[in-house]
Design an enzyme around this catalytic site. Sequence first.
Site, PDB file in Angstrom:
ATOM      1  N   HIS A   1     -13.669  17.091  -8.629  1.00 49.72           N
ATOM      2  CA  HIS A   1     -14.980  16.500  -8.882  1.00 49.72           C
ATOM      3  C   HIS A   1     -14.719  15.066  -9.362  1.00 49.72           C
ATOM      4  O   HIS A   1     -14.924  14.732 -10.529  1.00 49.72           O
ATOM      5  CB  HIS A   1     -15.721  17.329  -9.941  1.00 49.72           C
ATOM      6  CG  HIS A   1     -17.176  16.980 -10.083  1.00 49.72           C
ATOM      7  ND1 HIS A   1     -17.815  16.086  -9.262  1.00 49.72           N
ATOM      8  CD2 HIS A   1     -18.114  17.408 -10.966  1.00 49.72           C
ATOM      9  CE1 HIS A   1     -19.089  16.000  -9.637  1.00 49.72           C
ATOM     10  NE2 HIS A   1     -19.288  16.777 -10.665  1.00 49.72           N
TER      11      HIS A   1
ATOM     12  N   THR B   1     -25.474  15.951 -10.951  1.00 50.36           N
ATOM     13  CA  THR B   1     -24.708  15.168  -9.984  1.00 50.36           C
ATOM     14  C   THR B   1     -25.624  14.616  -8.897  1.00 50.36           C
ATOM     15  O   THR B   1     -25.562  13.447  -8.538  1.00 50.36           O
ATOM     16  CB  THR B   1     -23.598  16.035  -9.356  1.00 50.36           C
ATOM     17  OG1 THR B   1     -22.790  16.571 -10.395  1.00 50.36           O
ATOM     18  CG2 THR B   1     -22.721  15.230  -8.416  1.00 50.36           C
TER      19      THR B   1
ATOM     20  N   LYS C   1     -27.890  30.077   9.332  1.00 47.52           N
ATOM     21  CA  LYS C   1     -27.848  30.505  10.730  1.00 47.52           C
ATOM     22  C   LYS C   1     -26.415  30.602  11.220  1.00 47.52           C
ATOM     23  O   LYS C   1     -26.170  30.901  12.381  1.00 47.52           O
ATOM     24  CB  LYS C   1     -28.625  29.510  11.611  1.00 47.52           C
ATOM     25  CG  LYS C   1     -30.104  29.443  11.288  1.00 47.52           C
ATOM     26  CD  LYS C   1     -30.778  28.385  12.153  1.00 47.52           C
ATOM     27  CE  LYS C   1     -32.173  28.049  11.633  1.00 47.52           C
ATOM     28  NZ  LYS C   1     -32.644  26.772  12.137  1.00 47.52           N
TER      29      LYS C   1
ATOM     30  N   ARG D   1     -21.495  18.688  -2.115  1.00 45.07           N
ATOM     31  CA  ARG D   1     -21.172  19.688  -3.137  1.00 45.07           C
ATOM     32  C   ARG D   1     -21.135  21.024  -2.407  1.00 45.07           C
ATOM     33  O   ARG D   1     -22.056  21.347  -1.648  1.00 45.07           O
ATOM     34  CB  ARG D   1     -22.236  19.675  -4.234  1.00 45.07           C
ATOM     35  CG  ARG D   1     -22.328  20.941  -5.074  1.00 45.07           C
ATOM     36  CD  ARG D   1     -21.201  21.122  -6.078  1.00 45.07           C
ATOM     37  NE  ARG D   1     -21.237  20.132  -7.117  1.00 45.07           N
ATOM     38  CZ  ARG D   1     -21.383  20.384  -8.411  1.00 45.07           C
ATOM     39  NH1 ARG D   1     -21.492  21.614  -8.831  1.00 45.07           N
ATOM     40  NH2 ARG D   1     -21.371  19.408  -9.283  1.00 45.07           N
TER      41      ARG D   1
END
Lengths: 302, 152
Positions: A131, A54, A82, A103
Amino acid sequence: MKHIVSIEDLDKKSIMGILKRAKELLPVAKGNKKSKTLDGKILATCFFEPSTRTRLSFESAMQRLGGSCIGFADPSATSHLKGETLSDAIRMVAGYSDAVVLRHPREGSAKLASEVSDVPIINGGDGAGQHPTQTLLDLFTIKEEVGKLEGLKVGMLGDLRYGRTVHSLSQALDRFKTRFFFISPESLSMPEHVTDELENKWSTHETLNKILGKLDVLYVTRIQKERFPDIEDYKKVAGAYKIDAELLRNAKSKLKILHPLPRVSEISTDVDDTKHAAYFRQAFNGVPVRMALLEKLIRGNK
Amino acid sequence: MSGNLLKVQPIRNGTVIDHIEAGRGRKILDILELGNSGTTISLLINVQSKKQKRKDIIKVEDRELDENEIEKLALLSPSARVNIIRNYAVADKKIVDIPEFISDVVQCPNENCICNNERGATSNFSLVDNKSIQIQCTYCGRKIDEENINFL
């Protein structure tokens, strides 16, 4: 139209427009013709989980149109670890780019991103969710290979329960008077939430043999080992749903076989050289289809 | 109605939730956490009613339900009617309609939904079917029926 979160965001007319433009862009996608329609534009590819196909096809599409790409293929290189929220990350990236491909392992993340982004968000897969660009390239492939989308007999085979590609493709094909044949072991059958929504006729089958001769298209998906607690059960099922050249003697000569790839053993390599095999061209089609979509989203109606 | 009045006295200020589907009153008390508010609450179960065969009634003294609570109530018992009482009189009748969009009221049952995994994200649902009460998560698309709704 601003964001592409789900294939449901596109009506039939928009889908047909994208497929038409994708066909015009084929020579550009192949590198035989140059285009500068997205000159100076930047696409951000944000991949919070890996997906080579993709990501690379989006980057290829953007660069073929004269644009460039920024992004990451692995969240370990970002502030994600983080503790940065997705919303914050998207706001930041949207400031650096003209469109964002996302994604992400969580369902609904593209929708959330679309709520905070000033630039178009394209869902490149959200967990077990949507998708949509895969669905568009599947539709484009069927149209190119068979010559039309309306009124086809389409078989879907393999893991229909967990395979999100077959869910979205069924929803999309339902707008084109498709007759569906769902072929799978009972434990991996098409979920009710998909079949309940279908307006066209559909039927379920445990074996392919009896209906193979009727099909115009056979869409094969991978059956994953992880779905079976017992490896012996997996082997039995995987063996029973294997397509090879011998089996295809009973098929229509014009039957086309699609597969989102990667395949493991569900399509034997001896099918690759038959006129039925469309899956490698299908993988390539990701480029022209994503080009058409990027043009539409970034340039708008210009 | 005079029989009912004898059982539970009218309240001076507060909220009367009337026409609750019989048997739902206790759940509404729990979910709206009315018992924790420190005020006097009366719950009447299986009251004879003209509109419905049986109904539940909740009287909450010195507290008016807010919009968020009324949204929850709508999902729990769409037939309910909310009367705001001030100085023994009905000052306001709130319409208990299931809203088209339900924000920050229901928990998405999908553990992998982004709304359950992102700091600061709010749950958002849209109403799919207001007869059988089916709602759908705006993010992951998961549909839930009335009996499976979990409130935040």
